[in-house]
Design an enzyme around this catalytic site. Sequence first.
Site, PDB file in Angstrom:
ATOM      1  N   HIS A  23       0.836  -1.211   0.000  1.00  0.00           N
ATOM      2  CA  HIS A  23       0.000   0.000   0.000  1.00  0.00           C
ATOM      3  C   HIS A  23       0.870   1.259   0.000  1.00  0.00           C
ATOM      4  CE1 HIS A  23      -3.292  -2.634   2.104  1.00  0.00           C
ATOM      5  NE2 HIS A  23      -3.026  -3.023   0.864  1.00  0.00           N
ATOM      6  N   HIS A  58      -9.000  -2.134  -5.250  1.00  0.00           N
ATOM      7  CA  HIS A  58      -7.908  -2.447  -4.326  1.00  0.00           C
ATOM      8  C   HIS A  58      -6.929  -3.444  -4.940  1.00  0.00           C
ATOM      9  CE1 HIS A  58      -5.784  -2.576  -0.532  1.00  0.00           C
ATOM     10  NE2 HIS A  58      -5.648  -3.878  -0.760  1.00  0.00           N
ATOM     11  N   ASP A  66      -3.002  -2.913  -5.214  1.00  0.00           N
ATOM     12  CA  ASP A  66      -1.972  -3.879  -4.806  1.00  0.00           C
ATOM     13  C   ASP A  66      -0.975  -4.136  -5.933  1.00  0.00           C
ATOM     14  OD1 ASP A  66      -2.726  -4.355  -2.202  1.00  0.00           O
ATOM     15  OD2 ASP A  66      -3.888  -6.152  -2.643  1.00  0.00           O
ATOM     16  N   HIS A  72      -0.791 -11.384  -4.819  1.00  0.00           N
ATOM     17  CA  HIS A  72       0.588 -10.978  -4.535  1.00  0.00           C
ATOM     18  C   HIS A  72       1.621 -11.919  -5.158  1.00  0.00           C
ATOM     19  CE1 HIS A  72      -0.566  -7.663  -2.030  1.00  0.00           C
ATOM     20  NE2 HIS A  72      -1.315  -8.444  -1.273  1.00  0.00           N
TER      21      HIS A  72
END
Length: 472
Positions: free
Chosen positions: A82, A264, A268, A291
Amino acid sequence: MTTMNVKQRTIKSTIIISGVGLHTGKPVTMTLKPAPEHHWYRFRRVDLENQPTILVDADNVSDTSRGTTISQNGASVSTIEHLMAALVGLQIDNVLIDIDGPEVPIMDGSSAPFVKAIEQTGYIDQGADRDYYEIPHNIHHTEPDRKVEMVAMPLDGYRFTCMIDFNSPVLGSQHASISGIDEFSKDIASSRTFCFLHELEMLLQNNLIKGGDLNNAIVVVDKEVSKDELRHLAKLFNREDIDVAKEGILDNIELRHQNEPARHKLLDMIGDLALVGRPIKGHIMAARPGHAANVSFAKKIKAQIKKEKSRKYIKIYDPNMPPLYDTVQIMKILPHRQPFLMVDKILELTKAHVVGLKNVTMNEDLFMGHFPGAPVFPGVLQIEAMAQTGGILVLSTVADPENYLTLFLKIENARFKAQVNPGDTIIFRCDLLEPIRRGIAQMKGIGMVGEKIVVEAELMAQIVKVKESQAS
């Protein structure tokens, strides 16, 4: 949109941000500091002995299970994405981040608090041009088992499209996009992290999310929940009451955007692609990113950069051009003598690279015993000739090179791509990969016959005084 001659940026002054880590639940303070050109993003663990630094780089990723964690020099920092998204989104190039704990504070689960703090402080332009990496052609990454698809495409700008699909009746399929990085702070930065209720219960059972307080995450309710379960959750998070809102999320917070989860995920990914180590120009499209996939994609882009960097070394040299050093002058620098002097000429020498030449002739002693029926110049001697060429570069940094030796400590990624035969002329080029520190030099070397690369390797060498080497 054009981005030619844009200067690198750093922040105007120190920024202090405090909060708690999502998973550790411990208070943490970050101090963002201005940094010099070409510094990129580095964390410094000021709570640890010797204050080790950790470069934001794909090669330093150590975990992607609940966020992105990087580790280097015996230290780690987790949940960096973030903050990284805020820096990339505001086009800040160089920052040193002092942190007194192992995890970036979660704040409200988005990039907005970081963006606000940086915008309030402002930035300053630096002297160097921004070092964009321009996507040269389509770069793909797929993970069929997770239905992940990603592609980076050439574009003079920064465009991002993200799609998520969790096979959930609540979330459904969602899309988010930006057509320029300047849209980040307004359209993407405020989007908070999200998780499913079943994940939340698992995390609680495993003593994770100690810093979670239901104000920093959207909780998607993906199953029937009894009043007892809701009361239990409320108690865990010190709340009087929790219910399920009509959108299928816990009613602790209201959505900031209808497609906040997709936004979001885009946030990311912008943060994770900071691991490439340079700002990007291109159009990124991603389906079902996470991720682990983001990091793999960043590594793919970084590998392409490395490949292109190697190609940049390829310049065709005229073997008959007047040499900078001939054999006699080379022998005043290198201690080697025939038959083990492997460099005949030095054609170019700067602070960062050297170009040397080796004529391979049939009358060399080695050909009497090395494949005499089909003479081939041995690969190990090609590496030796490359190392001697690199030795000229390393020894050029000391005032009296005749009093020093260059001892090679490591050879990595050596590849032999074509035979070298008697009659060939090999031209070696060695480039420093980073400045020489404490007498240690790291170089990338290639050897060419004509326009063809025949050998390449990465070398590490140390400058040692002659007396020291004899004593050892």
